[in-house]
Scaffold this motif. Structure first.
Motif, PDB file in Angstrom:
ATOM      1  N   UNK A 260      40.995   1.146  54.372  1.00 62.64           N
ATOM      2  CA  UNK A 260      41.138   2.476  53.796  1.00 62.64           C
ATOM      3  C   UNK A 260      39.800   3.124  53.473  1.00 62.64           C
ATOM      4  N   UNK A 261      38.702   2.372  53.702  1.00 65.66           N
ATOM      5  CA  UNK A 261      37.354   2.900  53.548  1.00 65.66           C
ATOM      6  C   UNK A 261      36.651   2.878  54.903  1.00 65.66           C
ATOM      7  N   UNK A 262      35.576   3.639  55.025  1.00 62.53           N
ATOM      8  CA  UNK A 262      34.857   3.741  56.284  1.00 62.53           C
ATOM      9  C   UNK A 262      33.609   2.861  56.288  1.00 62.53           C
ATOM     10  N   UNK A 263      33.227   2.332  57.435  1.00 60.31           N
ATOM     11  CA  UNK A 263      31.998   1.538  57.506  1.00 60.31           C
ATOM     12  C   UNK A 263      30.762   2.427  57.479  1.00 60.31           C
ATOM     13  N   UNK A 264      29.632   1.848  57.215  1.00 57.62           N
ATOM     14  CA  UNK A 264      28.362   2.567  57.203  1.00 57.62           C
ATOM     15  C   UNK A 264      28.010   3.050  58.610  1.00 57.62           C
ATOM     16  N   UNK A 265      27.243   4.125  58.673  1.00 61.16           N
ATOM     17  CA  UNK A 265      26.756   4.610  59.966  1.00 61.16           C
ATOM     18  C   UNK A 265      25.810   3.599  60.606  1.00 61.16           C
ATOM     19  N   UNK A 266      25.298   2.669  59.816  1.00 58.02           N
ATOM     20  CA  UNK A 266      24.391   1.653  60.358  1.00 58.02           C
ATOM     21  C   UNK A 266      25.141   0.501  61.011  1.00 58.02           C
ATOM     22  N   UNK A 267      26.458   0.640  61.150  1.00 62.57           N
ATOM     23  CA  UNK A 267      27.252  -0.386  61.839  1.00 62.57           C
ATOM     24  C   UNK A 267      26.736  -0.573  63.263  1.00 62.57           C
ATOM     25  N   UNK A 268      26.141   0.485  63.837  1.00 63.14           N
ATOM     26  CA  UNK A 268      25.629   0.376  65.211  1.00 63.14           C
ATOM     27  C   UNK A 268      24.532  -0.678  65.316  1.00 63.14           C
ATOM     28  N   UNK A 269      23.736  -0.808  64.242  1.00 62.57           N
ATOM     29  CA  UNK A 269      22.694  -1.838  64.235  1.00 62.57           C
ATOM     30  C   UNK A 269      23.323  -3.221  64.313  1.00 62.57           C
ATOM     31  N   UNK A 270      24.388  -3.433  63.552  1.00 61.11           N
ATOM     32  CA  UNK A 270      25.076  -4.721  63.537  1.00 61.11           C
ATOM     33  C   UNK A 270      25.703  -5.013  64.905  1.00 61.11           C
ATOM     34  N   UNK A 271      26.380  -4.017  65.476  1.00 60.50           N
ATOM     35  CA  UNK A 271      27.009  -4.212  66.776  1.00 60.50           C
ATOM     36  C   UNK A 271      25.967  -4.564  67.835  1.00 60.50           C
ATOM     37  N   UNK A 272      24.802  -3.957  67.723  1.00 59.40           N
ATOM     38  CA  UNK A 272      23.722  -4.231  68.676  1.00 59.40           C
ATOM     39  C   UNK A 272      23.271  -5.689  68.565  1.00 59.40           C
TER      40      UNK A 272
END
Length: 266
Positions: A70-82
């Motif tokens: 019900x909450x959104x992830x940080x925009x920095x999730x892309x760093x983690x996915x990378x």
């Protein structure tokens, strides 16, 4: 306990420890973990890591599309996915702003000198990635050519990222990174760092192999002297370590690890 439930609780524990040790402030930082099916559990944006609960954790697929929460992830999730894309062996990522380490990042200084034996055994060295806007599209690419072989990276003018086999593993590496930065800062204020010799580094890299870390923990070798020591150690060019000195090295590293773990659990 299911794997997902355990990881949700471990993410929360790692977040609480980051907050308690002042490695994040307010709502800073983010932690993720990769499930066996490839889905990602992630801390949400806008929530203090000191008061996060398992139900707040988001679930995403490997492309970053939200599946649950019900909450959104940080925009920095892309760093983690990378990190996950570049490192199949990685199952958790932590991003934080530990003060001493971030101070080095702001000063444009890597922690890549041959200083602490424990750091050399654990990481090799800790490099500095070039600046990219936090949460921006270029942030993931800023760690290219480093994340492939480094478990701890300073982010210029931003903070640090660590990776590991679990959320607590990534957290402990963040703790070791900050410990290294603190000691290095103290040494520099006292007149400068006295680096170890290449021979010392070779012996420590041999110790890595004897402890079984060589096949499990990547060695960051962006420092040319680490490269030389690693090459010499792997080709047997170094002098044989005496049993007495080897025992002392193992005891010292083990004592440091136990001391850090005890401090973390207290």
């Amino acid at each position: 306990m299911s794997d997902e439930k355990r990881l949700r609780e471990e993410i929360c524990e790692a977040g609480r420890r980051l907050y308690a040790r002042n490695m994040v402030a307010s709502n800073d930082g983010n932690i993720t973990a990769r499930l066996k099916n490839g889905d990602i559990l992630a801390t949400p944006t806008g929530v203090s890591k000191g008061s996060i609960s398992p139900d707040m954790i988001c679930k995403l697929n490997a492309q970053g599309e939200q599946l649950e929460g019900y909450l959104r992830p940080s925009s920095e999730i892309r760093l983690h996915l990378h990190c996950y894309q570049r490192r199949p062996d990685v199952h958790a990522v932590a991003h934080a702003h530990p003060p001493k380490a971030t101070g080095f990042a702001l000063a444009g200084l890597a922690l890549d000198e041959l200083t602490l034996p424990e750091t050399i055994v654990s990481f090799g060295c800790i490099p500095l990635a070039p600046y990219a806007t936090p949460g921006g599209e270029k942030l993931p690419q800023s760690i290219d050519h480093l994340i492939e072989s480094c478990d701890a990276i300073l982010l210029a003018n931003h903070g640090a990222v660590t990776v590991g086999g679990s959320p607590m593993d990534a957290y402990y590496k963040m703790e070791t990174l900050e410990h290294t930065a603190h000691i290095t800062w103290v040494a520099k204020t006292l007149g400068g760092v006295k680096e170890l010799t290449n021979q010392d580094a070779q012996e420590l890299l041999e110790l890595r192999e004897r402890l079984g870390l060589g096949s499990r923990v990547p060695l960051c070798d962006v420092n040319p002297r680490i490269q030389e020591a690693n090459q010499a150690a792997s080709t047997g060019e170094t002098e044989e370590i005496s049993e007495e000195r080897l025992t002392a090295l193992i005891a010292r590293v083990a004592a440091e690890v136990l001391e850090e773990r005890a401090a973390s659990s207290s």
